[in-house]
Design a protein around this motif. Structure first.
Motif, mmCIF file in Angstrom:
data_model
loop_
_atom_site.group_PDB
_atom_site.id
_atom_site.type_symbol
_atom_site.label_atom_id
_atom_site.label_comp_id
_atom_site.label_asym_id
_atom_site.label_seq_id
_atom_site.Cartn_x
_atom_site.Cartn_y
_atom_site.Cartn_z
ATOM 1 N N ARG A 21 -20.441 -19.267 27.245
ATOM 2 C CA ARG A 21 -20.109 -20.674 27.504
ATOM 3 C C ARG A 21 -21.346 -21.562 27.402
ATOM 4 N NH1 ARG A 21 -16.067 -19.257 32.361
ATOM 5 N NH2 ARG A 21 -14.158 -19.259 31.154
ATOM 6 N N LEU A 24 -22.030 -22.179 23.818
ATOM 7 C CA LEU A 24 -21.081 -23.173 23.324
ATOM 8 C C LEU A 24 -21.526 -24.582 23.719
ATOM 9 C CD1 LEU A 24 -18.312 -23.923 22.055
ATOM 10 C CD2 LEU A 24 -17.325 -23.537 24.318
ATOM 11 N N SER A 25 -21.949 -24.733 24.946
ATOM 12 C CA SER A 25 -22.419 -26.032 25.434
ATOM 13 C C SER A 25 -23.642 -26.510 24.653
ATOM 14 C CB SER A 25 -22.750 -25.933 26.925
ATOM 15 O OG SER A 25 -23.284 -27.137 27.396
ATOM 16 N N ARG A 28 -22.630 -27.770 21.188
ATOM 17 C CA ARG A 28 -22.029 -29.108 21.235
ATOM 18 C C ARG A 28 -23.097 -30.167 21.462
ATOM 19 N NH1 ARG A 28 -16.625 -27.362 24.480
ATOM 20 N NH2 ARG A 28 -15.489 -26.682 22.629
ATOM 21 N N THR A 34 -20.269 -23.496 15.836
ATOM 22 C CA THR A 34 -20.000 -22.366 16.723
ATOM 23 C C THR A 34 -19.366 -21.254 15.904
ATOM 24 O OG1 THR A 34 -17.865 -23.345 17.315
ATOM 25 C CG2 THR A 34 -19.734 -23.833 18.756
ATOM 26 N N ASP A 86 -11.623 -23.309 20.727
ATOM 27 C CA ASP A 86 -12.577 -24.395 20.877
ATOM 28 C C ASP A 86 -13.272 -24.350 22.234
ATOM 29 O OD1 ASP A 86 -12.294 -25.754 18.380
ATOM 30 O OD2 ASP A 86 -10.324 -26.429 19.074
ATOM 31 N N MET A 87 -12.603 -23.723 23.199
ATOM 32 C CA MET A 87 -13.194 -23.558 24.522
ATOM 33 C C MET A 87 -12.668 -22.266 25.137
ATOM 34 S SD MET A 87 -11.272 -26.653 26.585
ATOM 35 C CE MET A 87 -12.865 -27.277 26.931
#
Length: 88
Positions: A21, A24-25, A28, A34, A86-87
């Motif tokens: 996570r 991923l952050s 962004r 990703t 996507d999340m």
């Protein structure tokens, strides 16, 4: 930012979910692509994650080109197919 870096692996079965996570952050925040795991560290992780590509590729050059220029996304095996995510 690292020159030439286009994306970061954000789904890796050998990495804690919180670290995935965080990756991923960062992607962004930095505007990076990703991608899903490109390797597996145990046999149980083989095929768990992948990178969805918008077009079928047959050559390494085409794969690299899509990674650099197209919208690619991480994907998770659901038991019968891959789901683009996507999340998580």
């Amino acid at each position: 930012m690292v020159k030439g870096l286009h994306g970061v692996e954000v789904l890796n079965g050998s990495t804690a979910l919180e670290a995935n996570r965080r990756a991923l952050s960062y992607c962004r925040e930095l505007g990076l692509k990703t991608i899903g795991a490109s390797d597996a560290h145990t046999t149980g992780q083989i095929g768990k994650y992948a990178t969805w590509l918008p077009e079928k590729v047959d050559r390494l050059e085409d794969f690299v080109e899509q990674l650099k220029t197209r919208q690619v996304r991480p994907a998770v095996w659901n038991g019968s197919s891959y789901d683009v995510v996507d999340m998580f």
